[in-house]
Each structure stands twice: as C-alpha cells, then as structure tokens.
Design an enzyme around this catalytic site. Structure first.
Site, PDB file in Angstrom:
ATOM      1  CB  ALA A 174     -35.833 -51.314 -24.265  1.00 23.48           C
TER       2      ALA A 174
ATOM      3  CE1 TYR B  35     -25.890 -48.071 -38.188  1.00 26.71           C
ATOM      4  CE2 TYR B  35     -24.096 -46.489 -38.448  1.00 26.71           C
ATOM      5  CZ  TYR B  35     -25.104 -47.049 -37.676  1.00 26.71           C
ATOM      6  OH  TYR B  35     -25.333 -46.578 -36.384  1.00 26.71           O
TER       7      TYR B  35
HETATM    8  N1  LIG Z   1     -23.240 -46.692 -29.955  1.00 21.82           N
HETATM    9  C1  LIG Z   1     -22.890 -45.756 -30.822  1.00 21.82           C
HETATM   10  O1  LIG Z   1     -21.749 -45.254 -30.827  1.00 21.82           O
HETATM   11  C2  LIG Z   1     -23.895 -45.258 -31.806  1.00 21.82           C
HETATM   12  C3  LIG Z   1     -23.516 -44.235 -32.692  1.00 21.82           C
HETATM   13  C4  LIG Z   1     -24.447 -43.731 -33.581  1.00 21.82           C
HETATM   14  C5  LIG Z   1     -25.745 -44.221 -33.591  1.00 21.82           C
HETATM   15  N2  LIG Z   1     -26.100 -45.232 -32.752  1.00 21.82           N
HETATM   16  C6  LIG Z   1     -27.480 -45.733 -32.824  1.00 21.82           C
HETATM   17  O2  LIG Z   1     -27.978 -45.953 -31.527  1.00 21.82           O
HETATM   18  C7  LIG Z   1     -29.050 -46.921 -31.564  1.00 21.82           C
HETATM   19  C8  LIG Z   1     -28.889 -47.886 -30.405  1.00 21.82           C
HETATM   20  O3  LIG Z   1     -27.737 -48.665 -30.592  1.00 21.82           O
HETATM   21  P1  LIG Z   1     -26.748 -49.035 -29.400  1.00 21.82           P
HETATM   22  O4  LIG Z   1     -25.489 -48.290 -29.639  1.00 21.82           O
HETATM   23  O5  LIG Z   1     -27.421 -48.931 -28.097  1.00 21.82           O
HETATM   24  O6  LIG Z   1     -26.420 -50.561 -29.796  1.00 21.82           O
HETATM   25  P2  LIG Z   1     -26.774 -51.953 -29.079  1.00 21.82           P
HETATM   26  O7  LIG Z   1     -26.252 -51.955 -27.689  1.00 21.82           O
HETATM   27  O8  LIG Z   1     -26.272 -52.989 -30.010  1.00 21.82           O
HETATM   28  O9  LIG Z   1     -28.363 -51.947 -29.042  1.00 21.82           O
HETATM   29  C9  LIG Z   1     -29.105 -52.140 -30.218  1.00 21.82           C
HETATM   30  C10 LIG Z   1     -30.466 -52.652 -29.830  1.00 21.82           C
HETATM   31  O10 LIG Z   1     -31.241 -52.836 -31.030  1.00 21.82           O
HETATM   32  C11 LIG Z   1     -31.819 -54.125 -30.966  1.00 21.82           C
HETATM   33  N3  LIG Z   1     -32.149 -54.663 -32.289  1.00 21.82           N
HETATM   34  C12 LIG Z   1     -31.335 -54.986 -33.309  1.00 21.82           C
HETATM   35  N4  LIG Z   1     -32.025 -55.516 -34.324  1.00 21.82           N
HETATM   36  C13 LIG Z   1     -33.340 -55.525 -33.938  1.00 21.82           C
HETATM   37  C14 LIG Z   1     -34.537 -55.970 -34.526  1.00 21.82           C
HETATM   38  N5  LIG Z   1     -34.566 -56.556 -35.730  1.00 21.82           N
HETATM   39  N6  LIG Z   1     -35.691 -55.815 -33.842  1.00 21.82           N
HETATM   40  C15 LIG Z   1     -35.702 -55.265 -32.608  1.00 21.82           C
HETATM   41  N7  LIG Z   1     -34.577 -54.842 -31.986  1.00 21.82           N
HETATM   42  C16 LIG Z   1     -33.416 -54.980 -32.641  1.00 21.82           C
HETATM   43  C17 LIG Z   1     -30.763 -54.971 -30.262  1.00 21.82           C
HETATM   44  O11 LIG Z   1     -31.315 -56.211 -29.836  1.00 21.82           O
HETATM   45  P3  LIG Z   1     -30.341 -57.454 -29.458  1.00 21.82           P
HETATM   46  O12 LIG Z   1     -29.706 -57.114 -28.138  1.00 21.82           O
HETATM   47  O13 LIG Z   1     -31.287 -58.580 -29.389  1.00 21.82           O
HETATM   48  O14 LIG Z   1     -29.334 -57.568 -30.552  1.00 21.82           O
HETATM   49  C18 LIG Z   1     -30.408 -54.032 -29.136  1.00 21.82           C
HETATM   50  O15 LIG Z   1     -31.390 -54.085 -28.134  1.00 21.82           O
HETATM   51  C19 LIG Z   1     -28.955 -47.549 -32.955  1.00 21.82           C
HETATM   52  O16 LIG Z   1     -29.996 -47.032 -33.761  1.00 21.82           O
HETATM   53  C20 LIG Z   1     -27.609 -47.091 -33.499  1.00 21.82           C
HETATM   54  O17 LIG Z   1     -27.601 -46.981 -34.909  1.00 21.82           O
HETATM   55  C21 LIG Z   1     -25.211 -45.752 -31.866  1.00 21.82           C
END
Ligand SMILES: NC(=O)c1ccc[n+]([C@@H]2O[C@H](COP(=O)([O-])OP(=O)(O)OC[C@H]3O[C@@H](n4cnc5c(N)ncnc54)[C@H](OP(=O)(O)O)[C@@H]3O)[C@@H](O)[C@H]2O)c1
Length: 309
Positions: free
Chosen positions: A21, A176
């Site tokens: 979050a 992935y």
């Molecule tokens: N952005 C896109 O274009 C996109 C596209 C398709 C799907 N998604 C999906 O959207 C979701 C959210 O990603 P986002 O785009 O918001 O990326 P983000 O900004 O990198 O956020 C990812 C979050 O997951 C946390 N995280 C990673 N490893 C973890 C662990 N071992 N335990 C607990 N938390 C962990 C991160 O923590 P830290 O900050 O500490 O690293 C961060 O809070 C993901 O499931 C991703 O696959 C995103």
C-alpha cells in the site's frame, strides 16, 4: 466518462487490507478507499517506506472517518504472512475487504525466504497464504470481497508445471507472466470454492493496464537494463496515472454491480488505458481443471515452505 473514484460507495465502517500500500496502485487504492470513509490497513514490507506513505496520505486526507494504519507484511516470507494475519485476528477479529495488490516484476532470479522463486512467491503464493488465513475473518461480513491484482502479462503467462520455481530454467518475463496468470487463476478458483460452500464472500480479479508506478523503475534498476529503460521512455505516452490504473481494482472492490468471478481492466487500447470494464481472462485461466491443479500445487508449496527454513 466511465466509472471513477467519485463513484465509490460509502465505505464508512469497513475494514480494508491493501498489500503493497505504500506505492503506486496500492497507495492510490488506500487513498481512494479512505477518502470514502474506510479504515485501511496498509500492509507493507518496509516500515520506513510504509510510514512515509501513511503520513502523506493522512496529511492530505479530507476524510474525518475511518483511519489509516500500518502493518508489517513481507509476502516473500510465509512466517511474516502468518504474523500479519495473526495481528489482524487479534486486533480486529474481522475484515471486510482484502486487496491482493503487491507485486514485483521481472527481477533477476531470487528466492523467497522459503526457497520459492521470488515472483511466484510474492505475487501468488504469499497472497494465497494470506487470503486463506484471513477468509475466516471475512466470513459473514456484509459485502466481503477479495480482489486479486493481475496484469495483461496473464495473456502470455504459462504455468511451468514441472518447474514452477524456475530451478531448471529461469526467464524473468516468463516467471512474471506465470505469477500474473496464477493471480487470476487463483481469484477464479477461490470464487468457485466460495460458491460451492455457499459463502457470500466475493472473489474478483483486476488489472491496471499500463500505469506509471515504481514497478517499471524497480525492474530496470534490479536488472540494470538500459534497453528496457529506453523502451519504457518510448512507451511513456501510453502509460496512465497510478490513480487511473487503480480504478479497475477499486471497481472490483466496491461497485455494487461487480460480481464474484469477474475480471476488470481498462476499457481502451486493448486494455492498456481508460476506465474500468469487464474483460475476458487468459484462456488458460478459463479451464477449471488447470485452476484446481494450480491450487493444489500452490498449497503443497505453501505447506512445504516452512520445512525448508
Ligand atoms: N504499473 C503497471 O503498469 C502494472 C501493470 C500490470 C500489473 N500491475 C500490478 O499492479 C500491482 C501493484 O504494482 P504497482 O504498479 O503499484 O508497483 P509498485 O509501485 O512497485 O508497488 C508495488 C508494491 O508491492 C510491494 N511489494 C513488493 N514486494 C513485496 C513483498 N515481498 N511483500 C510486501 N510487499 C511487497 C512494494 O513494496 P516496496 O515499495 O517496499 O518495494 C510496493 O508497495 C502489482 O501486482 C503489479 O504486478 C502493475
């Protein structure tokens, strides 16, 4: 205009857990749900990053209702997952909405604390273990929902049945895709199981299209890939804001019309951008036998996990 955060119904009195979050979609999801009165538990792996995000959200908040709290959760450590569920059980004794949002994308091969490939462990196994531990706290809660965040990568994903941890062969993008296909297969199999046992909990899936978050920068820096950095710069006009990217999961989590077993993503450019609409899942996720097979395999890995420590 399509469904937006302004359409989120009143969330006062609802207790929500959002994984990951502190950044990107998780941060925007927390912001929007709290703005509508929910109490949001921000489940984060890094206390400092979590606290910084919590402070920003609290300072900017216009809501007098609910609250925002920080919980420790490292999805790549099944003991941490157990501790997080235990904390919620002891402190709150209930949960209305779980958003399985956290994720990592295409790092070099690494393992979780229990020895599983990091993306499969974080994106899928950790969320499955967390959901299973929290479901008893959601049973009987009004409008209880589990929303699992997947990706367009589900469409190129394939489960490596004989080598899910990439021990024999690791391709970081294939891993992935596997983890994101697993997310949607999990959400649909959970829906089936909940319906079979007459539960009122809904299980839905959502994907954000392309959203500007820390996901791509973190991947580039973990791999040191200048080529990918350049590709993302060229693709930048296609990316939407994190707030837009969070709408499909917010819709799945709150819209009255969103039913268990449904999958939402952006409506335009083949699901890359736009307001949320229902979308078809990857063909592999439509097969109930494959979903059950993945459930059994995942359960085995989760249950074997602690033995590896
Ligand atoms: N952005 C896109 O274009 C996109 C596209 C398709 C799907 N998604 C999906 O959207 C979701 C959210 O990603 P986002 O785009 O918001 O990326 P983000 O900004 O990198 O956020 C990812 C979050 O997951 C946390 N995280 C990673 N490893 C973890 C662990 N071992 N335990 C607990 N938390 C962990 C991160 O923590 P830290 O900050 O500490 O690293 C961060 O809070 C993901 O499931 C991703 O696959 C995103």
């Amino acid at each position: 205009m399509g469904w937006s955060a302004a359409d989120i119904p009143d969330q006062r009195g609802r207790l929500v857990l959002v994984t990951g979050a502190n950044s990107g979609l998780g941060l925007e999801t927390t912001r929007a749900l709290h703005a509508h009165g929910a109490t949001v538990l921000m489940a984060c792996r890094n206390r400092e990053r979590g606290e910084t995000a919590r402070r920003i959200l609290t300072d900017q908040s216009v809501s007098m209702e609910g609250g925002i709290e920080l919980l420790d959760l490292d999805l790549a450590d099944l003991e941490s997952v157990d501790r997080c569920a235990q904390t919620i059980r002891q402190r709150f004794g209930r949960l209305d909405l779980l958003i399985n949002n956290a994720g990592v994308m295409a790092p070099p091969r690494q393992c979780s604390r229990q020895g599983h490939e990091l993306q499969f462990a974080t994106n899928h196994l950790g969320h499955m273990a967390l959901t299973r531990a929290l479901l008893p706290l959601m049973e009987g809660q009004p409008d209880a929902r589990v929303v699992t965040v997947t990706s367009g990568a589900q469409y190129f994903g394939r489960i490596a049945w004989e080598d899910p941890n990439g021990e024999q062969r690791y391709d970081r993008w294939q891993a992935y895709g596997q983890s994101k296909l697993a997310n949607v297969m999990f959400a649909l199999e959970l829906d089936r199981q909940l319906r079979d046992r007459g539960s009122s909990i809904r299980s839905l899936a959502a994907h954000p299209g392309l959203a500007r978050t820390n996901l791509q920068p973190a991947s580039v820096s973990a791999n040191g890939s200048r080529l990918e950095a350049q590709a993302y710069r060229l693709m930048d006009p296609l990316f939407q804001t994190a707030a837009m990217g969070a709408l499909p999961q917010l819709h799945a989590a709150t819209a009255g019309s969103a039913q268990s077993g449904q999958h939402y993503g952006p409506s335009r450019l083949g699901g890359l951008r736009g307001y949320p609409k229902r979308q078809r899942v990857a063909p592999a996720a439509e097969d109930p036998q494959q979903r059950e097979r993945l459930w059994d395999l995942s359960l085995k890995l989760i249950e074997a996990g602690p033995a590896l420590r």
